[in-house]
Design a protein around this motif. Structure first.
Motif, PDB file in Angstrom:
ATOM      1  N   GLU A   1      14.267  -0.295   4.754  1.00  0.00           N
ATOM      2  CA  GLU A   1      15.590  -0.651   4.253  1.00  0.00           C
ATOM      3  C   GLU A   1      15.918  -2.115   4.521  1.00  0.00           C
ATOM      4  O   GLU A   1      16.414  -2.825   3.649  1.00  0.00           O
ATOM      5  N   GLN A   2      15.621  -2.590   5.738  1.00  0.00           N
ATOM      6  CA  GLN A   2      15.963  -3.965   6.109  1.00  0.00           C
ATOM      7  C   GLN A   2      15.144  -4.990   5.339  1.00  0.00           C
ATOM      8  O   GLN A   2      15.654  -6.058   4.976  1.00  0.00           O
ATOM      9  N   MET A   3      13.874  -4.671   5.071  1.00  0.00           N
ATOM     10  CA  MET A   3      12.991  -5.621   4.384  1.00  0.00           C
ATOM     11  C   MET A   3      13.035  -5.455   2.870  1.00  0.00           C
ATOM     12  O   MET A   3      12.476  -6.284   2.132  1.00  0.00           O
ATOM     13  N   GLY A   4      13.674  -4.382   2.403  1.00  0.00           N
ATOM     14  CA  GLY A   4      13.782  -4.177   0.965  1.00  0.00           C
ATOM     15  C   GLY A   4      12.454  -3.926   0.297  1.00  0.00           C
ATOM     16  O   GLY A   4      12.262  -4.268  -0.873  1.00  0.00           O
ATOM     17  N   SER A   5      11.517  -3.321   1.028  1.00  0.00           N
ATOM     18  CA  SER A   5      10.182  -3.060   0.479  1.00  0.00           C
ATOM     19  C   SER A   5       9.656  -1.733   1.043  1.00  0.00           C
ATOM     20  O   SER A   5       9.877  -1.433   2.221  1.00  0.00           O
ATOM     21  N   PRO A   6       8.960  -0.952   0.228  1.00  0.00           N
ATOM     22  CA  PRO A   6       8.421   0.315   0.722  1.00  0.00           C
ATOM     23  C   PRO A   6       7.155   0.143   1.563  1.00  0.00           C
ATOM     24  O   PRO A   6       6.733   1.089   2.249  1.00  0.00           O
ATOM     25  N   TRP A   7       6.535  -1.043   1.545  1.00  0.00           N
ATOM     26  CA  TRP A   7       5.235  -1.218   2.178  1.00  0.00           C
ATOM     27  C   TRP A   7       5.260  -1.039   3.702  1.00  0.00           C
ATOM     28  O   TRP A   7       4.294  -0.487   4.264  1.00  0.00           O
ATOM     29  N   PRO A   8       6.295  -1.475   4.405  1.00  0.00           N
ATOM     30  CA  PRO A   8       6.308  -1.199   5.850  1.00  0.00           C
ATOM     31  C   PRO A   8       6.238   0.303   6.150  1.00  0.00           C
ATOM     32  O   PRO A   8       5.523   0.733   7.056  1.00  0.00           O
ATOM     33  N   TYR A   9       6.963   1.063   5.349  1.00  0.00           N
ATOM     34  CA  TYR A   9       6.956   2.525   5.560  1.00  0.00           C
ATOM     35  C   TYR A   9       5.580   3.106   5.243  1.00  0.00           C
ATOM     36  O   TYR A   9       5.044   3.915   6.006  1.00  0.00           O
ATOM     37  N   VAL A  10       5.005   2.657   4.113  1.00  0.00           N
ATOM     38  CA  VAL A  10       3.678   3.149   3.722  1.00  0.00           C
ATOM     39  C   VAL A  10       2.656   2.814   4.801  1.00  0.00           C
ATOM     40  O   VAL A  10       1.820   3.655   5.179  1.00  0.00           O
ATOM     41  N   ALA A  11       2.699   1.596   5.315  1.00  0.00           N
ATOM     42  CA  ALA A  11       1.730   1.155   6.321  1.00  0.00           C
ATOM     43  C   ALA A  11       1.855   1.987   7.602  1.00  0.00           C
ATOM     44  O   ALA A  11       0.849   2.440   8.171  1.00  0.00           O
ATOM     45  N   ILE A  12       3.075   2.207   8.044  1.00  0.00           N
ATOM     46  CA  ILE A  12       3.280   2.968   9.292  1.00  0.00           C
ATOM     47  C   ILE A  12       2.822   4.405   9.132  1.00  0.00           C
ATOM     48  O   ILE A  12       2.165   4.973  10.022  1.00  0.00           O
ATOM     49  N   VAL A  13       3.163   5.026   8.003  1.00  0.00           N
ATOM     50  CA  VAL A  13       2.747   6.417   7.773  1.00  0.00           C
ATOM     51  C   VAL A  13       1.231   6.519   7.675  1.00  0.00           C
ATOM     52  O   VAL A  13       0.613   7.457   8.207  1.00  0.00           O
ATOM     53  N   LEU A  14       0.585   5.535   7.016  1.00  0.00           N
ATOM     54  CA  LEU A  14      -0.872   5.552   6.902  1.00  0.00           C
ATOM     55  C   LEU A  14      -1.536   5.396   8.275  1.00  0.00           C
ATOM     56  O   LEU A  14      -2.528   6.080   8.582  1.00  0.00           O
ATOM     57  N   ILE A  15      -0.982   4.507   9.092  1.00  0.00           N
ATOM     58  CA  ILE A  15      -1.529   4.327  10.448  1.00  0.00           C
ATOM     59  C   ILE A  15      -1.372   5.608  11.252  1.00  0.00           C
ATOM     60  O   ILE A  15      -2.308   6.051  11.941  1.00  0.00           O
ATOM     61  N   GLY A  16      -0.178   6.207  11.150  1.00  0.00           N
ATOM     62  CA  GLY A  16       0.044   7.471  11.854  1.00  0.00           C
ATOM     63  C   GLY A  16      -0.895   8.552  11.367  1.00  0.00           C
ATOM     64  O   GLY A  16      -1.460   9.322  12.164  1.00  0.00           O
ATOM     65  N   GLY A  17      -1.102   8.607  10.040  1.00  0.00           N
ATOM     66  CA  GLY A  17      -2.020   9.592   9.478  1.00  0.00           C
ATOM     67  C   GLY A  17      -3.448   9.361   9.944  1.00  0.00           C
ATOM     68  O   GLY A  17      -4.189  10.320  10.247  1.00  0.00           O
ATOM     69  N   ALA A  18      -3.868   8.096  10.018  1.00  0.00           N
ATOM     70  CA  ALA A  18      -5.225   7.773  10.477  1.00  0.00           C
ATOM     71  C   ALA A  18      -5.430   8.204  11.926  1.00  0.00           C
ATOM     72  O   ALA A  18      -6.493   8.734  12.291  1.00  0.00           O
ATOM     73  N   LEU A  19      -4.416   7.985  12.756  1.00  0.00           N
ATOM     74  CA  LEU A  19      -4.515   8.408  14.163  1.00  0.00           C
ATOM     75  C   LEU A  19      -4.593   9.923  14.282  1.00  0.00           C
ATOM     76  O   LEU A  19      -5.335  10.460  15.121  1.00  0.00           O
ATOM     77  N   LEU A  20      -3.861  10.629  13.435  1.00  0.00           N
ATOM     78  CA  LEU A  20      -3.910  12.090  13.447  1.00  0.00           C
ATOM     79  C   LEU A  20      -5.294  12.589  13.016  1.00  0.00           C
ATOM     80  O   LEU A  20      -5.820  13.551  13.576  1.00  0.00           O
ATOM     81  N   ILE A  21      -5.876  11.927  12.004  1.00  0.00           N
ATOM     82  CA  ILE A  21      -7.226  12.301  11.555  1.00  0.00           C
ATOM     83  C   ILE A  21      -8.241  12.065  12.669  1.00  0.00           C
ATOM     84  O   ILE A  21      -9.130  12.889  12.906  1.00  0.00           O
ATOM     85  N   THR A  22      -8.084  10.937  13.371  1.00  0.00           N
ATOM     86  CA  THR A  22      -8.986  10.646  14.501  1.00  0.00           C
ATOM     87  C   THR A  22      -8.880  11.726  15.571  1.00  0.00           C
ATOM     88  O   THR A  22      -9.889  12.185  16.117  1.00  0.00           O
ATOM     89  N   GLY A  23      -7.640  12.140  15.870  1.00  0.00           N
ATOM     90  CA  GLY A  23      -7.446  13.204  16.854  1.00  0.00           C
ATOM     91  C   GLY A  23      -8.066  14.507  16.402  1.00  0.00           C
ATOM     92  O   GLY A  23      -8.657  15.239  17.198  1.00  0.00           O
ATOM     93  N   PHE A  24      -7.952  14.800  15.104  1.00  0.00           N
ATOM     94  CA  PHE A  24      -8.528  16.034  14.569  1.00  0.00           C
ATOM     95  C   PHE A  24     -10.047  16.020  14.681  1.00  0.00           C
ATOM     96  O   PHE A  24     -10.674  17.030  15.029  1.00  0.00           O
ATOM     97  N   ILE A  25     -10.665  14.861  14.389  1.00  0.00           N
ATOM     98  CA  ILE A  25     -12.125  14.750  14.501  1.00  0.00           C
ATOM     99  C   ILE A  25     -12.562  14.965  15.946  1.00  0.00           C
ATOM    100  O   ILE A  25     -13.553  15.645  16.224  1.00  0.00           O
TER     101      ILE A  25
END
Length: 419
Positions: free
Chosen positions: A57-81
């Protein structure tokens, strides 16, 4: 920037993560497993979701949100492996973690009620792991096919039916959409009872069988236990308790059905139903006291109510009852409505309850008091018929049922004269 509001949002996001995390850590410890995702991690994930939405919201761009969710998803995948290498498989915790992040975002976007509701749903599903797996084990092919048929009548057939009245004046009362909607509604109520019986098991006790069996079908309870009383005459009094309780729940079911169509009728019916239900419960209690050694009931099976045949049959019955009620109203007045209710109640009490509820809710329809009396009379005739059916069982069964049958009929009939 309102920092008080922001701190509140992050606090709720933290609590959401803590709630999911506590459940996950408790479940993992009970199962003697190891996991990379615990209460602290999930608490942080809730706040990460909130922070991601704020940055976007503050930066007026969806990319910060996309980046954070992708990083979180990658960490979850690593934990699953990592867990998979230790022969610990399953994605439940990972998906719960991802939903926790999304819930944190919903909180920031002022969707707090939705985020909290989703969190409660997540924790409930996670906590009911054993019960859900046990339930799935009890499902057979027929249950799946019947449920698919219900999906057909509710999600495919219902939307395409025309929502307008058909028939010559003054009998233009047939609305295909509304008739089928009531079919879906009645089938849904029966299915709730069926699911609860599947989850808990009717053999666990008399109270459970009477309550849930009455919700699914009091007639089914009566027929099943009447037949079984011949093979197990020593359980006749126990069977009588379950049957009377099922009949009692039928009146509660009627009140629910009426309330869904015409809430004004409930204002007239709640007292008669409350007194009738109280009388039924009192008699069940008396039977329980007389029965010195209450016996567990045998397992009683119920067919899945989601079948096309019964659904179509109910739709036809309802349409016929609707027509009969209208004819009775026009040509015979109030007396005709009462006669139609008594006769229709012998076949299906739900159909006449829905019919008069609709008629009393329409312009130039029947009076509310007449509709309320008609519904009570339908319940009386239905109870009387099931009492007669019970006479086919062991001789002890009708003897135990007779006083309760009489009490229910007399109580409901008495209110007919006071409405």
């Amino acid at each position: 920037m309102n920092y008080h509001n922001i701190f509140l949002k992050f606090g709720i996001s933290l609590l959401i993560g803590l709630l999911v995390g506590i459940q996950r850590e408790y479940a993992i410890e009970k199962e003697n497993k190891e996991s990379t995702t615990g209460v602290r991690t999930l608490a942080l994930m809730g706040m990460i979701g909130c922070a991601a939405a704020m940055l976007t919201e503050q930066m007026g761009s969806p990319w910060p949100y996309v980046a954070i969710v992708l990083i979180g998803g990658a960490l979850l995948i690593t934990g699953f492996i990592t867990e998979s290498q230790n022969n610990e498989t399953g994605l439940t915790t990972e998906f719960a973690s991802l939903l926790t992040i999304l819930n944190g975002s919903l909180v920031y976007m002022d969707h707090m009620p939705l985020a909290i509701a989703l969190t409660v749903t997540i924790v409930t599903i996670l906590s009911l792991k054993i019960e859900i797996h046990e339930f799935v084990k009890q499902i057979d092919r027929q249950d799946i096919l019947a449920t698919l048929k219900f999906a057909l009548i509710s999600a495919i057939i219902l939307p395409v039916l025309p929502n307008q009245n058909y028939g010559p004046e003054p009998f233009n009362i047939f609305n295909p959409y509304k008739i089928w909607l009531l079919v879906v509604f009645i089938s849904g109520i029966s299915f709730i009872g069926y699911i609860l019986i599947k989850l808990a098991g009717a053999k666990r006790g008399i109270t459970l069988l009477g309550l849930l069996g009455g919700l699914a079908s009091s007639t089914a309870v009566t027929l099943t236990l009447t037949q079984r009383s011949k093979a197990n005459p020593e359980l006749s009094k126990s069977f009588a308790q379950a049957i009377i309780l099922a009949w009692t729940v039928m009146y509660i079911r009627l009140l629910i059905i009426v309330g869904a169509i015409n809430i004004k009728l409930v204002q007239l019916l709640w007292l008669p139903v409350l007194v009738t239900v109280s009388v039924g419960i009192l008699y069940v209690f008396i039977l329980y006291k007389v029965q010195r050694e209450p016996s567990q009931l045998e397992h009683v099976t119920f067919a899945n109510p989601f079948e096309l045949g019964p659904a179509i049959k109910f739709g036809i019955i309802f349409s016929v009852v609707l027509l009969l009620s209208k004819v009775a109203q026009i040509y015979f007045g109030d007396t005709g409505i009462y006669i139609a209710s008594l006769v229709s109640g012998l076949a299906d009490v739900d159909a006449i309850a829905l019919s008069v509820s609709r008629m009393s809710n329409q312009p130039q329809g029947i009076h509310y008091n007449i509709a309320a009396r008609a519904i009570l009379l339908a319940g009386v005739s239905n109870t009387l018929l099931k009492g007669i059916v019970s006479m086919a069982g062991d001789k002890t069964l009708p003897k135990a049922l007779l006083p309760g049958t009489a009490l229910l009929i007399i109580t409901a009939t008495a209110f007919v004269f006071f409405l």
